[in-house]
Design a protein around this motif. Structure first.
Motif, PDB file in Angstrom:
ATOM      1  N   LEU A 176      44.524  71.789  18.650  1.00  0.00           N
ATOM      2  CA  LEU A 176      43.187  72.385  18.632  1.00  0.00           C
ATOM      3  C   LEU A 176      43.127  73.610  19.538  1.00  0.00           C
ATOM      4  O   LEU A 176      42.324  74.508  19.318  1.00  0.00           O
ATOM      5  CB  LEU A 176      42.144  71.355  19.077  1.00  0.00           C
ATOM      6  CG  LEU A 176      41.901  70.172  18.133  1.00  0.00           C
ATOM      7  CD1 LEU A 176      40.933  69.191  18.770  1.00  0.00           C
ATOM      8  CD2 LEU A 176      41.366  70.663  16.795  1.00  0.00           C
ATOM      9  N   ALA A 177      43.962  73.645  20.549  1.00  0.00           N
ATOM     10  CA  ALA A 177      43.929  74.749  21.520  1.00  0.00           C
ATOM     11  C   ALA A 177      44.345  76.059  20.853  1.00  0.00           C
ATOM     12  O   ALA A 177      45.399  76.124  20.221  1.00  0.00           O
ATOM     13  CB  ALA A 177      44.843  74.447  22.692  1.00  0.00           C
ATOM     14  N   PRO A 178      43.556  77.129  21.017  1.00  0.00           N
ATOM     15  CA  PRO A 178      43.953  78.436  20.478  1.00  0.00           C
ATOM     16  C   PRO A 178      44.935  79.159  21.392  1.00  0.00           C
ATOM     17  O   PRO A 178      45.603  80.097  20.977  1.00  0.00           O
ATOM     18  CB  PRO A 178      42.625  79.194  20.396  1.00  0.00           C
ATOM     19  CG  PRO A 178      41.781  78.587  21.485  1.00  0.00           C
ATOM     20  CD  PRO A 178      42.189  77.140  21.590  1.00  0.00           C
ATOM     21  N   TRP A 179      45.038  78.723  22.636  1.00  0.00           N
ATOM     22  CA  TRP A 179      45.891  79.358  23.627  1.00  0.00           C
ATOM     23  C   TRP A 179      46.141  78.381  24.772  1.00  0.00           C
ATOM     24  O   TRP A 179      45.431  77.379  24.917  1.00  0.00           O
ATOM     25  CB  TRP A 179      45.250  80.644  24.185  1.00  0.00           C
ATOM     26  CG  TRP A 179      43.841  80.439  24.683  1.00  0.00           C
ATOM     27  CD1 TRP A 179      42.680  80.689  23.999  1.00  0.00           C
ATOM     28  CD2 TRP A 179      43.433  79.903  25.961  1.00  0.00           C
ATOM     29  NE1 TRP A 179      41.584  80.343  24.757  1.00  0.00           N
ATOM     30  CE2 TRP A 179      42.016  79.865  25.961  1.00  0.00           C
ATOM     31  CE3 TRP A 179      44.121  79.467  27.082  1.00  0.00           C
ATOM     32  CZ2 TRP A 179      41.283  79.400  27.053  1.00  0.00           C
ATOM     33  CZ3 TRP A 179      43.396  79.001  28.185  1.00  0.00           C
ATOM     34  CH2 TRP A 179      41.990  78.979  28.150  1.00  0.00           C
ATOM     35  N   VAL A 180      47.122  78.669  25.611  1.00  0.00           N
ATOM     36  CA  VAL A 180      47.319  77.987  26.887  1.00  0.00           C
ATOM     37  C   VAL A 180      47.635  79.069  27.917  1.00  0.00           C
ATOM     38  O   VAL A 180      48.093  80.167  27.561  1.00  0.00           O
ATOM     39  CB  VAL A 180      48.448  76.938  26.846  1.00  0.00           C
ATOM     40  CG1 VAL A 180      48.116  75.837  25.860  1.00  0.00           C
ATOM     41  CG2 VAL A 180      49.780  77.582  26.502  1.00  0.00           C
ATOM     42  N   SER A 181      47.408  78.783  29.177  1.00  0.00           N
ATOM     43  CA  SER A 181      47.690  79.787  30.217  1.00  0.00           C
ATOM     44  C   SER A 181      48.504  79.166  31.339  1.00  0.00           C
ATOM     45  O   SER A 181      48.416  77.971  31.611  1.00  0.00           O
ATOM     46  CB  SER A 181      46.383  80.377  30.774  1.00  0.00           C
ATOM     47  OG  SER A 181      45.783  79.494  31.702  1.00  0.00           O
ATOM     48  N   MET A 182      49.310  80.017  31.979  1.00  0.00           N
ATOM     49  CA  MET A 182      50.090  79.618  33.154  1.00  0.00           C
ATOM     50  C   MET A 182      49.959  80.716  34.199  1.00  0.00           C
ATOM     51  O   MET A 182      50.354  81.859  33.958  1.00  0.00           O
ATOM     52  CB  MET A 182      51.557  79.403  32.794  1.00  0.00           C
ATOM     53  CG  MET A 182      52.414  78.966  33.990  1.00  0.00           C
ATOM     54  SD  MET A 182      54.159  78.676  33.606  1.00  0.00           S
ATOM     55  CE  MET A 182      54.741  80.368  33.404  1.00  0.00           C
ATOM     56  N   THR A 183      49.407  80.368  35.349  1.00  0.00           N
ATOM     57  CA  THR A 183      49.212  81.318  36.445  1.00  0.00           C
ATOM     58  C   THR A 183      50.149  80.971  37.587  1.00  0.00           C
ATOM     59  O   THR A 183      50.218  79.813  38.019  1.00  0.00           O
ATOM     60  CB  THR A 183      47.757  81.292  36.952  1.00  0.00           C
ATOM     61  OG1 THR A 183      46.863  81.472  35.850  1.00  0.00           O
ATOM     62  CG2 THR A 183      47.524  82.386  37.974  1.00  0.00           C
ATOM     63  N   VAL A 184      50.876  81.960  38.076  1.00  0.00           N
ATOM     64  CA  VAL A 184      51.854  81.760  39.152  1.00  0.00           C
ATOM     65  C   VAL A 184      51.409  82.559  40.373  1.00  0.00           C
ATOM     66  O   VAL A 184      51.239  83.779  40.292  1.00  0.00           O
ATOM     67  CB  VAL A 184      53.259  82.202  38.700  1.00  0.00           C
ATOM     68  CG1 VAL A 184      54.269  81.976  39.828  1.00  0.00           C
ATOM     69  CG2 VAL A 184      53.676  81.456  37.435  1.00  0.00           C
ATOM     70  N   HIS A 185      51.224  81.870  41.485  1.00  0.00           N
ATOM     71  CA  HIS A 185      50.746  82.490  42.715  1.00  0.00           C
ATOM     72  C   HIS A 185      51.904  82.707  43.678  1.00  0.00           C
ATOM     73  O   HIS A 185      52.586  81.754  44.067  1.00  0.00           O
ATOM     74  CB  HIS A 185      49.685  81.613  43.395  1.00  0.00           C
ATOM     75  CG  HIS A 185      48.473  81.360  42.553  1.00  0.00           C
ATOM     76  ND1 HIS A 185      47.342  82.131  42.628  1.00  0.00           N
ATOM     77  CD2 HIS A 185      48.232  80.430  41.593  1.00  0.00           C
ATOM     78  CE1 HIS A 185      46.445  81.685  41.767  1.00  0.00           C
ATOM     79  NE2 HIS A 185      46.958  80.653  41.128  1.00  0.00           N
ATOM     80  N   GLY A 186      52.118  83.953  44.069  1.00  0.00           N
ATOM     81  CA  GLY A 186      53.123  84.261  45.074  1.00  0.00           C
ATOM     82  C   GLY A 186      52.552  84.099  46.477  1.00  0.00           C
ATOM     83  O   GLY A 186      51.332  84.127  46.682  1.00  0.00           O
ATOM     84  N   PHE A 187      53.435  83.953  47.445  1.00  0.00           N
ATOM     85  CA  PHE A 187      53.000  83.803  48.837  1.00  0.00           C
ATOM     86  C   PHE A 187      52.279  85.066  49.305  1.00  0.00           C
ATOM     87  O   PHE A 187      52.781  86.178  49.126  1.00  0.00           O
ATOM     88  CB  PHE A 187      54.204  83.551  49.741  1.00  0.00           C
ATOM     89  CG  PHE A 187      54.743  82.146  49.648  1.00  0.00           C
ATOM     90  CD1 PHE A 187      54.336  81.169  50.536  1.00  0.00           C
ATOM     91  CD2 PHE A 187      55.672  81.811  48.665  1.00  0.00           C
ATOM     92  CE1 PHE A 187      54.842  79.876  50.465  1.00  0.00           C
ATOM     93  CE2 PHE A 187      56.178  80.528  48.580  1.00  0.00           C
ATOM     94  CZ  PHE A 187      55.762  79.557  49.477  1.00  0.00           C
ATOM     95  N   ALA A 188      51.117  84.872  49.912  1.00  0.00           N
ATOM     96  CA  ALA A 188      50.336  86.014  50.391  1.00  0.00           C
ATOM     97  C   ALA A 188      51.062  86.773  51.493  1.00  0.00           C
ATOM     98  O   ALA A 188      50.867  87.989  51.643  1.00  0.00           O
ATOM     99  CB  ALA A 188      48.971  85.532  50.904  1.00  0.00           C
TER     100      ALA A 188
END
Length: 361
Positions: free
Chosen positions: A304-316
């Motif tokens: 059912l999902a039209p998309w998926v997302s993956m967010t990657v956070h680098g060290f500040a």
């Protein structure tokens, strides 16, 4: 309101659209050169539980190590360089150091040792370096780069002897270092034993799962990156919404809300359920590539999902963002990228950094 609170600092955001099957797709390069990551957030619409393939990858992510008060000269020893550095499998980053106030260090898998140090330390060391690109009128910070993988960087050679003397005798530097090895290196178990005389702790990345209910979500179409048509929001609007969703910010724009007046971009819809998976730790690119590969396979069966997302956070507080690009903190230390994956293998890629960073590649 104070003047500095009413003005947002400049940020750099690059948005790209491509397809994973395209011969010139650079998605691997962007992941592989973003070396230091502390969190991966995966959002899957219309999903009531974490997919088994994603949880399986999370269980296989590499252990990482925290070595307390390690003298920096230890990683200049020939045994360490030959065992770990020259094989291109080692990632190391100073822990609990502030890039705008403290001395910080990063060892890249390319063998480059990056020192971001204050003026006093730089003058005491006497090593060749460059002023930070983000110094004030008076230079207060310097970047020193040492290539440990060079054939000429060996005991008896002038450059090696000079660096070892500077870091061991003239101005000894010690750091708490986060370390991780790629599995292909075969050195993971021996890393703890190599630093047995120091306090060395082993950790595993942690996974948390949250199910979001009745979430207002913008409509996005893969071919409308700029959102010029009324059928889709823009890629930047979607990234803003994604940040609000991760932060559990109400997007209903209630008139009596003094905390946030943010509302979901239009056009929008309501997700019955959404699965938010968060992986935290010292996460190297190899594991992120594995997660992305599984997300690409997610649409092989009807969803059912039209998309998926993956967010990657680098060290500040990492000295670098992508590759050897200098990274600074300024106000927030932004340093992240995000993939939006669509059913047809199209993807959007956001790459974002703050004021004191080079433009993402």
């Amino acid at each position: 309101m104070l003047p500095h609170l009413g003005k947002c600092s400049r940020h750099l955001l690059v948005c790209e659209k491509s397809n994973f099957s395209h011969s010139k797709s650079a998605h691997r390069k962007h992941i592989d050169t973003h070396y230091y990551n502390y969190r991966v957030s995966i959002l899957i619409p219309e999903c009531r539980m974490i997919p088994p393939a994603i949880s399986a990858v999370c269980r296989t992510l590499e252990n990482y190590y925290l070595v307390k008060q390690l003298p920096l000269c230890e990683i200049l020893e020939p045994e360490f360089i030959n065992t770990y550095v020259k094989k291109g499998n080692l990632y190391a980053l100073s822990y609990n150091t502030r890039i705008d106030q403290d001395n910080t260090v990063a060892l890249l898998p390319t063998g480059k040792l990056i020192l971001s140090i204050d003026k006093d330390t730089y003058e005491e060391l006497g090593l060749e370096g460059q002023p930070s690109k983000y110094s004030h009128r008076a230079v207060m910070r310097y970047i020193v780069t040492i290539d440990l993988s060079e054939a000429t960087f060996a005991p008896g050679r002038k450059r090696y002897n000079r660096v070892m003397w500077a870091l061991k005798e003239k101005k000894p530097l010690s750091f708490d270092l986060l370390m991780s090895c790629r599995s292909s290196g075969g050195n993971e178990a021996s890393l703890a034993s190599y630093f047995a005389k120091y306090q060395c702790q082993v950790y595993r990345p942690t996974l948390s799962v949250q199910i979001l209910n009745e979430t207002v979500c913008p409509v996005v179409l893969s071919d409308e990156l700029n959102g010029k048509e009324s059928e889709s929001c823009s890629s930047q609007e979607f990234l803003d919404w994604l940040g609000a969703a991760f932060s559990d910010i109400n997007c209903n724009n209630q008139a009596d809300s003094f905390l946030s007046s943010y509302c979901c971009p239009e056009p929008n819809t309501v997700l019955d359920k959404a699965c938010l998976c968060t992986i935290s730790g010292f996460i190297i690119p190899e594991g992120i590539n594995q997660l992305l590969d599984q997300l690409r396979l997610y649409f092989e069966e009807p969803k059912l999902a039209p998309w998926v997302s993956m967010t990657v956070h680098g060290f500040a507080d990492s000295p670098v963002s992508w590759g050897q690009s200098e990274h600074g903190y300024h106000k927030g230390g932004e340093n992240l990228y995000n993939f939006v994956l669509f059913r047809n293998q199209d993807y959007w890629l956001h790459m974002a950094v703050g004021t004191q960073s080079n433009c993402p590649p």
